[in-house]
Scaffold this active site. Structure first.
Site, PDB file in Angstrom:
ATOM      1  N   THR A 328       0.910  -1.227  -0.167  1.00 10.07           N
ATOM      2  CA  THR A 328       0.004  -0.045  -0.076  1.00 10.07           C
ATOM      3  C   THR A 328       0.742   1.055  -0.033  1.00 10.07           C
ATOM      4  OG1 THR A 328      -1.773  -1.305   1.409  1.00 10.07           O
ATOM      5  CG2 THR A 328      -1.613   1.183   1.531  1.00 10.07           C
ATOM      6  N   THR A 346      -3.782   1.593  -2.565  1.00 16.64           N
ATOM      7  CA  THR A 346      -3.262   0.198  -2.670  1.00 16.64           C
ATOM      8  C   THR A 346      -3.799  -0.648  -3.746  1.00 16.64           C
ATOM      9  OG1 THR A 346      -2.832  -1.688  -1.201  1.00 16.64           O
ATOM     10  CG2 THR A 346      -5.240  -0.816  -1.166  1.00 16.64           C
ATOM     11  N   GLY A 410       1.148  -1.151   4.819  1.00 13.86           N
ATOM     12  CA  GLY A 410       1.522  -2.335   5.417  1.00 13.86           C
ATOM     13  C   GLY A 410       0.665  -3.687   5.821  1.00 13.86           C
ATOM     14  N   GLY A 411      -0.540  -3.512   5.098  1.00 10.94           N
ATOM     15  CA  GLY A 411      -1.418  -4.390   5.358  1.00 10.94           C
ATOM     16  C   GLY A 411      -2.134  -4.579   6.875  1.00 10.94           C
TER      17      GLY A 411
END
Length: 515
Positions: A328, A346, A410-411
Site C-alpha cells: 500500500t 493500494t 503495510g496491510g
C-alpha cells in the site's frame, strides 16, 4: 549474510506546504504543485498519480483507497471511500476452499490461490474515480493537468536502481505467471538491472497511453468510455467476472467522518470497512493504561493487549455482512494554509494480482484477497460487495483545526503502527522524528513481533501474555508498517512532516523556497 545500517532520517519543517510520501520523485511532484499555488488536495492527487508509475508494486490506478481532507480555516473534515468492489456477477463458488492457510489472514486456502493471484482475484478499481472526485470538490487543478506529471514519468519510466530491482526480484516468480507483467517488469526474462554508476529507467508506455486517454476524455472514461471498454474486455478474456456494467456503476462515496478522541485529542477516521473503527477501538482500550515518562515494557504490553483484543473483534465481526500485504502507499500533505490530506492507496498485495492487461498496461489489484473465503462470515466473498480493508488514514484536530495527518502502508500492520505513533505523540510529547524512530511492536498476528532494537525488557514483558518473536526492522521482509505524516503547529504557523525512516525512497518534499 545480512547487513544492518543505522539510519536517522530527519523531520522537515517549513512555513510552506509539505508532502510526505514513499517515493522522493512523487513527493517532489506534489511539492511543485504547492509551489505553483496549488493546495493540499492538488498536491495529494498529483503525488498519488505519480506513485502509480514510480512505485507500481505498492499502489496504482488499478487499485483503490481512502482519503480524509481537513480545511485549514474551518477544520471541516470530509472522507472519501474509493475502495475496490467485487464484480456483481461474481460467484462465491468460484473460490473453493482446500487444506492449508491462505496467506496474511490465516484463512483457509482457496484452490489455485484464485483470490490472490490472476484474473479471478481482481476487483473493480476505484482510484481514478476517487482522485477525480477529490480534486473536483477540494482541488484547484483540472484532472487533466493533475495527470501531466504522471504521464511524463510513465514515458520516461520508473527508476531502476538496487531497490526497485530488489522489489521486482521478490515477486519475479509470480510476475512470470502473466504475459503482460512479464513483458513490463521482466523484459529480458529477469528483473531489470543496470550495472555501473548510472541508474536506468523502465518505461511504461501502456500506462502512459491510458493516462493520456483519460487526460483527453476525462476521468469517467475509465468507467464508461474507451478505457472502460478495453479494460472490461481484457478482464473478461482473462477469466474475471468483471463487466462493463460494473465499471459504469462504480462511484466513489463521500461520507461523514467517524469521530473519536484519545486523551482529549479529537480524531477523524474513515467509517465502515476500513482500519479506522479498529484504531479508535484500540485507542479506547489503551486509555485505561496510565503512561509513564517514556515508552517502556509496561507501555509495550498495553499496546499488545489493546491491539490484540481489537483484532479479535475485527476479524470475527466486521465486514459487509456484519450487523449494523502488505503493499500500500500512504501520502500525508499539509499546505501553507494548514489544510491537510491523509490518503492511502493500494493494489493490495505486492504487485497486486500480478496481472497487467496488455492493452491497458496497468497493474490490477487483487481485491478478492481481502474477503474471508469462508461462507457465512461477516466479510465473506459476495457479489458487488466491498471487502474489509486495512487502510487507516487519520486526522487529529486541536481546538477544531487539523494538527496531524497520519497513515501507513503495510496491510494488517497499519493500524497497530498508527496507534503506537499517536500514543508516542500524545502520551509522551514526542516529535514526529522521535515517534517514527522509536521501536514499535507489530501486534497484527497472535505472535507479537518485537523490534530487536527495543529495550531488553520489552520482549520479556510482552511474552508474559503473548508469544513473541524478536525481529529486525528490515526493508524485506517488512516486519513493521511504513508510516508517513504531516503536522502543523497552529500557533506558530509552522508545518512539519516525516517519512518512513528506513526506506531508501521515502521522502518529505517542501514547497519550493521553504524548508
Amino acid at each position: 549474510m545480512m547487513q544492518t545500517w543505522t539510519v536517522r532520517r530527519r523531520e522537515v519543517r517549513s512555513a510552506g506546504g509539505l508532502v510526505a510520501a514513499q517515493n522522493r520523485e512523487a513527493a517532489e511532484a506534489g511539492a511543485a504543485v504547492l509551489a505553483a499555488g496549488g493546495n493540499a488536495m492538488d498536491a495529494a492527487v498529483v503525488t498519488v498519480l505519480c506513485l502509480s508509475v514510480l512505485e507500481p508494486w505498492l499502489s496504482g490506478v488499478g487499485g483503490g483507497g481512502f482519503m480524509l481532507h481537513a480545511d485549514g480555516g474551518s477544520g471541516e473534515v470530509a472522507t472519501l471511500d474509493f475502495n475496490v468492489v467485487a464484480p456483481k456477477a461474481l460467484n462465491p463458488a468460484d473460490y473453493p476452499l482446500e487444506d492449508g492457510a491462505g496467506g496474511w489472514f490465516q484463512w483457509p486456502k482457496v484452490k489455485d490461490d484464485r483470490n490472490v493471484i490472476g484474473y479471478p482475484s481482481i476487483a473493480i478499481p476505484g482510484t481514478i474515480a476517487g482522485l477525480s472526485a477529490a480534486l473536483e470538490r477540494f482541488g484547484t487543478l483540472s484532472f487533466g493537468d493533475a495527470l501531466e506529471p504522471a504521464i511524463r514519468f510513465a514515458e520516461r519510466g520508473m527508476a531502476i536502481d538496487w531497490f526497485s530491482s530488489l522489489c521486482i526480484s521478490i515477486d519475479a516468480r509470480n510476475l512470470r505467471t502473466d504475459p503482460g507483467a512479464t513483458a513490463l517488469f521482466l523484459p529480458d526474462g529477469g528483473p531489470p538491472f543496470v550495472p555501473g554508476p548510472e541508474d536506468g529507467a523502465l518505461p511504461m508506455p501502456g500506462q502512459a497511453a491510458l493516462l493520456k486517454r483519460l487526460q483527453k476524455n476525462g476521468a469517467r472514461d475509465f468507467y464508461e468510455g474507451e478505457t472502460a471498454a478495453i479494460l472490461a474486455g481484457e478482464l473478461a478474456a482473462g477469466g474475471s467476472r468483471a463487466s462493463a456494467a460494473d465499471f459504469a456503476a462504480y462511484q466513489a462515496t463521500w461520507r461523514e467522518p467517524l469521530r473519536g478522541s484519545y486523551r482529549g485529542h479529537d480524531l477523524a477516521v474513515i467509517p465502515g470497512l476500513s482500519g479506522g473503527p479498529s484504531l479508535l477501538a484500540a485507542l479506547g482500550r489503551l486509555e485505561a493504561w496510565a503512561p509513564g515518562a517514556a515508552p517502556n515494557a509496561d507501555s509495550a504490553l498495553a499496546y499488545a493487549r489493546s491491539i490484540r483484543e481489537t483484532y479479535a473483534d475485527r476479524l470475527n465481526t466486521m465486514g459487509h455482512a456484519a450487523a449494523g500485504g502488505d503493499c500500500t502507499s500512504h501520502v500525508s500533505v499539509v499546505d501553507r494554509n494548514g489544510s491537510m490530506v491523509s490518503l492511502t492507496n493500494t493494489i493490495l498485495s505486492r504487485f497486486g494480482s500480478k496481472v497487467v492487461p496488455p492493452r491497458s498496461g496497468i497493474l490490477m489489484n487483487n481485491g478478492m484477497m481481502w474477503f474471508d473465503p469462508r461462507p457465512g462470515t461477516a466479510n465473506a466473498i459476495a457479489p458487488g460487495a466491498k471487502p474489509l480493508a486495512n487502510m487507516c488514514p487519520v486526522l487529529m484536530l486541536k481546538d477544531g483545526l487539523p494538527v496531524l495527518a497520519l497513515g501507513a502502508a503495510g496491510g494488517r500492520m497499519i493500524f497497530p503502527t498508527v496507534a503506537q505513533i499517536l500514543s508516542y505523540v500524545v502520551d509522551f510529547g514526542m516529535s514526529l522524528e522521535d515517534a517514527f524512530q522509536t521501536p514499535r511492536l507489530d501486534c497484527s498476528t497472535p505472535t507479537i513481533k518485537v523490534n530487536r532494537t527495543a529495550g531488553e525488557d520489552i520482549a520479556a514483558r510482552v511474552a508474559t501474555a503473548y508469544p513473541v518473536e524478536i525481529v529486525a526492522d528490515t526493508l524485506y521482509p517488512t516486519n513493521f508498517a511504513i508510516p508517513s505524516a504531516a503536522a502543523r503547529d497552529v500557533g506558530a504557523g509552522v508545518n512539519v512532516a516525516m517519512a518512513h525512516h528506513s526506506s531508501p525512497w521515502a521522502s518529505v518534499a517542501a514547497e519550493a523556497g521553504d524548508g
